[in-house]
Design a protein around this motif. Structure first.
Motif, mmCIF file in Angstrom:
data_model
loop_
_atom_site.group_PDB
_atom_site.id
_atom_site.type_symbol
_atom_site.label_atom_id
_atom_site.label_comp_id
_atom_site.label_asym_id
_atom_site.label_seq_id
_atom_site.Cartn_x
_atom_site.Cartn_y
_atom_site.Cartn_z
ATOM 1 N N GLU A 173 4.075 14.254 -4.956
ATOM 2 C CA GLU A 173 4.807 13.664 -4.004
ATOM 3 C C GLU A 173 5.183 14.226 -2.086
ATOM 4 O OE1 GLU A 173 7.094 13.734 -8.261
ATOM 5 O OE2 GLU A 173 5.864 14.774 -6.315
ATOM 6 N N GLU A 174 4.745 15.369 -2.161
ATOM 7 C CA GLU A 174 4.799 15.725 -0.635
ATOM 8 C C GLU A 174 3.546 15.466 0.321
ATOM 9 O OE1 GLU A 174 4.730 19.946 1.457
ATOM 10 O OE2 GLU A 174 4.793 20.042 -0.253
ATOM 11 N N ARG A 175 2.495 15.228 -0.696
ATOM 12 C CA ARG A 175 1.183 14.459 0.459
ATOM 13 C C ARG A 175 1.338 13.557 -0.383
ATOM 14 N NH1 ARG A 175 -2.954 14.139 3.591
ATOM 15 N NH2 ARG A 175 -4.878 13.124 2.771
ATOM 16 N N ALA A 176 1.868 12.522 -0.711
ATOM 17 C CA ALA A 176 2.046 10.946 -0.485
ATOM 18 C C ALA A 176 2.770 10.395 0.680
ATOM 19 C CB ALA A 176 2.888 10.546 -1.840
ATOM 20 N N GLY A 177 3.910 11.269 0.391
ATOM 21 C CA GLY A 177 4.903 11.036 1.934
ATOM 22 C C GLY A 177 4.260 11.477 3.516
ATOM 23 N N ALA A 178 3.669 12.291 2.864
ATOM 24 C CA ALA A 178 2.588 12.254 4.564
ATOM 25 C C ALA A 178 1.631 11.792 4.433
ATOM 26 C CB ALA A 178 1.602 13.542 4.104
ATOM 27 N N VAL A 179 1.173 10.738 3.659
ATOM 28 C CA VAL A 179 0.460 9.859 3.532
ATOM 29 C C VAL A 179 0.549 8.664 4.350
ATOM 30 C CG1 VAL A 179 -1.352 8.248 2.670
ATOM 31 C CG2 VAL A 179 -1.704 10.431 2.629
ATOM 32 N N THR A 180 1.759 8.134 3.865
ATOM 33 C CA THR A 180 2.755 6.948 4.372
ATOM 34 C C THR A 180 3.236 7.150 5.554
ATOM 35 O OG1 THR A 180 5.021 7.533 3.361
ATOM 36 C CG2 THR A 180 3.253 6.337 1.726
ATOM 37 N N ALA A 181 3.900 8.126 5.902
ATOM 38 C CA ALA A 181 4.136 8.533 7.460
ATOM 39 C C ALA A 181 3.395 8.069 8.221
ATOM 40 C CB ALA A 181 4.604 9.681 7.523
ATOM 41 N N TYR A 182 2.235 8.818 7.565
ATOM 42 C CA TYR A 182 0.644 8.442 9.163
ATOM 43 C C TYR A 182 0.243 7.615 9.137
ATOM 44 C CZ TYR A 182 -4.069 9.037 10.744
ATOM 45 O OH TYR A 182 -4.348 9.909 11.588
ATOM 46 N N ILE A 183 0.341 6.570 7.687
ATOM 47 C CA ILE A 183 0.201 5.533 7.935
ATOM 48 C C ILE A 183 0.746 4.301 8.640
ATOM 49 C CG2 ILE A 183 -0.286 2.906 6.717
ATOM 50 C CD1 ILE A 183 -1.777 4.845 4.867
ATOM 51 N N ARG A 184 1.825 4.605 8.506
ATOM 52 C CA ARG A 184 3.274 4.136 9.943
ATOM 53 C C ARG A 184 3.280 4.467 10.653
ATOM 54 N NH1 ARG A 184 6.962 1.767 6.789
ATOM 55 N NH2 ARG A 184 7.283 1.994 4.316
ATOM 56 N N ARG A 199 4.295 10.179 -7.236
ATOM 57 C CA ARG A 199 5.532 10.662 -8.139
ATOM 58 C C ARG A 199 4.426 10.887 -9.742
ATOM 59 N NH1 ARG A 199 9.222 5.388 -8.070
ATOM 60 N NH2 ARG A 199 9.569 6.494 -10.453
ATOM 61 N N ILE A 200 3.913 9.764 -9.817
ATOM 62 C CA ILE A 200 3.153 9.961 -11.409
ATOM 63 C C ILE A 200 2.319 11.803 -11.029
ATOM 64 C CG2 ILE A 200 0.774 8.948 -12.866
ATOM 65 C CD1 ILE A 200 1.685 6.280 -11.781
ATOM 66 N N LEU A 201 1.588 11.927 -10.839
ATOM 67 C CA LEU A 201 0.620 12.611 -10.418
ATOM 68 C C LEU A 201 1.401 13.928 -9.661
ATOM 69 C CD1 LEU A 201 -2.144 11.056 -7.977
ATOM 70 C CD2 LEU A 201 -2.146 11.244 -10.811
ATOM 71 N N GLY A 202 2.403 14.182 -9.217
ATOM 72 C CA GLY A 202 3.523 15.427 -9.218
ATOM 73 C C GLY A 202 2.782 15.165 -7.620
ATOM 74 N N ILE A 256 0.889 -1.402 -0.394
ATOM 75 C CA ILE A 256 -0.571 0.057 0.321
ATOM 76 C C ILE A 256 0.758 1.113 0.617
ATOM 77 C CG2 ILE A 256 -1.781 1.302 1.248
ATOM 78 C CD1 ILE A 256 -2.256 -1.102 2.508
ATOM 79 N N LEU A 257 2.144 1.257 0.968
ATOM 80 C CA LEU A 257 2.874 2.422 0.690
ATOM 81 C C LEU A 257 3.491 2.458 -0.523
ATOM 82 C CD1 LEU A 257 3.945 2.152 4.631
ATOM 83 C CD2 LEU A 257 1.866 3.184 3.762
ATOM 84 N N THR A 258 3.362 0.970 -1.425
ATOM 85 C CA THR A 258 4.564 1.753 -2.521
ATOM 86 C C THR A 258 3.860 2.275 -3.411
ATOM 87 O OG1 THR A 258 5.967 -0.057 -1.572
ATOM 88 C CG2 THR A 258 5.713 -0.114 -4.138
ATOM 89 N N SER A 259 2.630 1.955 -3.571
ATOM 90 C CA SER A 259 1.413 2.181 -4.246
ATOM 91 C C SER A 259 0.792 3.271 -3.866
ATOM 92 C CB SER A 259 -0.092 1.533 -3.913
ATOM 93 O OG SER A 259 0.599 0.137 -4.166
ATOM 94 N N LEU A 260 1.009 4.446 -2.869
ATOM 95 C CA LEU A 260 0.915 5.765 -2.813
ATOM 96 C C LEU A 260 1.818 6.662 -3.267
ATOM 97 C CD1 LEU A 260 -0.898 5.205 0.900
ATOM 98 C CD2 LEU A 260 -2.309 6.366 -1.105
ATOM 99 N N THR A 261 3.093 5.834 -2.881
ATOM 100 C CA THR A 261 4.809 6.495 -3.409
ATOM 101 C C THR A 261 4.262 6.751 -4.344
ATOM 102 O OG1 THR A 261 5.573 5.857 -1.445
ATOM 103 C CG2 THR A 261 6.947 7.057 -3.281
ATOM 104 N N LEU A 262 4.331 5.782 -5.416
ATOM 105 C CA LEU A 262 3.748 5.466 -6.877
ATOM 106 C C LEU A 262 3.267 7.071 -7.148
ATOM 107 C CD1 LEU A 262 5.315 4.473 -9.845
ATOM 108 C CD2 LEU A 262 3.400 2.094 -9.484
#
Length: 235
Positions: free
Chosen positions: A40-51, A35-38, A26-32
């Protein structure tokens, strides 16, 4: 690859992984996606929150003495639709997140079990039962037809049966799954989760991930939200 060749349009595959909820895929998918949607900052915040959620659940439950860990069973698990009491999972990610003693793990079951019979569940006789509220209407029918068996289960006799919110039909609503993990922890280890109010925690998670506190809407749709099951609801 076939679709990409046929259309000439880049195709990206995303995955929930094998266990959903806290699966690393899931974290890999969110990170990807970030990157695709530009984003990255939001994806990083979401993955950090899930962790952060996963680590918090682990901190609260990893050191609970074995003597204080009740056995637990997941019933009525939604999976490609709603199901009855026999729908459950060995190696269940939300139980794993709080170090729960899943009776299916103890008995050697692995993965999704669509239709365990009531006699098998009775032989496992969990001390606590967590029910996916999505299957409650099916459970009512099963209870009416097999009341003696249900009432013989320790969890039904002691009132240790609880409703968690459904998060999976065909795919997964992660915000609800994360909140359910906290509810399971609160049921199994009340002292470790004494500071957690489930409506507030659900609101916090859905607000961060979706931008809106969705608890009232989900609770209204599902029998009033997180609760201990009153067996009278099955009559």
């Amino acid at each position: 690859d076939d679709l990409q060749r046929a259309t000439g349009i880049p195709v990206v595959v995303l995955s929930y992984g094998a266990t959903e909820a806290f699966d690393e895929d899931i974290l890999t998918s969110l990170t990807l996606m970030g990157r695709i949607l530009g984003r990255e900052e939001r994806a990083g915040a979401v993955t950090a929150y899930i962790r952060e959620l996963k680590n918090d659940l682990d901190r609260r439950t990893a050191d609970v003495p074995d003597a204080d860990r009740k056995t637990v069973y997941l019933g009525c698990q939604s999976n490609y639709g709603t199901h009855g009491m026999g729908s459950s999972t060995g190696n269940y990610s939300l139980f794993n997140a709080v170090h729960a003693r899943n009776v299916l793990d103890i008995a050697g079951y692995t993965g999704y079990q669509k239709a365990l019979d009531l006699e098998t569940i009775l032989s496992l006789d969990p001390e606590v039962i967590i029910l996916d509220a999505g299957g409650l209407s099916i459970l009512k029918e099963e209870y009416a037809a097999n009341r003696t068996v249900f009432d013989s289960l320790t969890a039904f006799r002691t009132g240790e049966v609880y409703l968690q919110m459904p998060y999976n039909a065909y795919y997964t609503n992660l915000e609800i799954a994360f909140a359910d993990a906290y509810f399971i922890g609160k049921v199994l280890y009340p002292e470790a989760f004494a500071d957690i109010d489930m409506a507030e925690k659900f609101g916090e998670i859905s607000e961060f991930l979706l931008g809106s506190d969705c608890y009232s809407a989900v609770a209204e749709a599902m029998y009033g939200g997180y609760q201990r099951l009153d067996v009278g609801m099955l009559s």
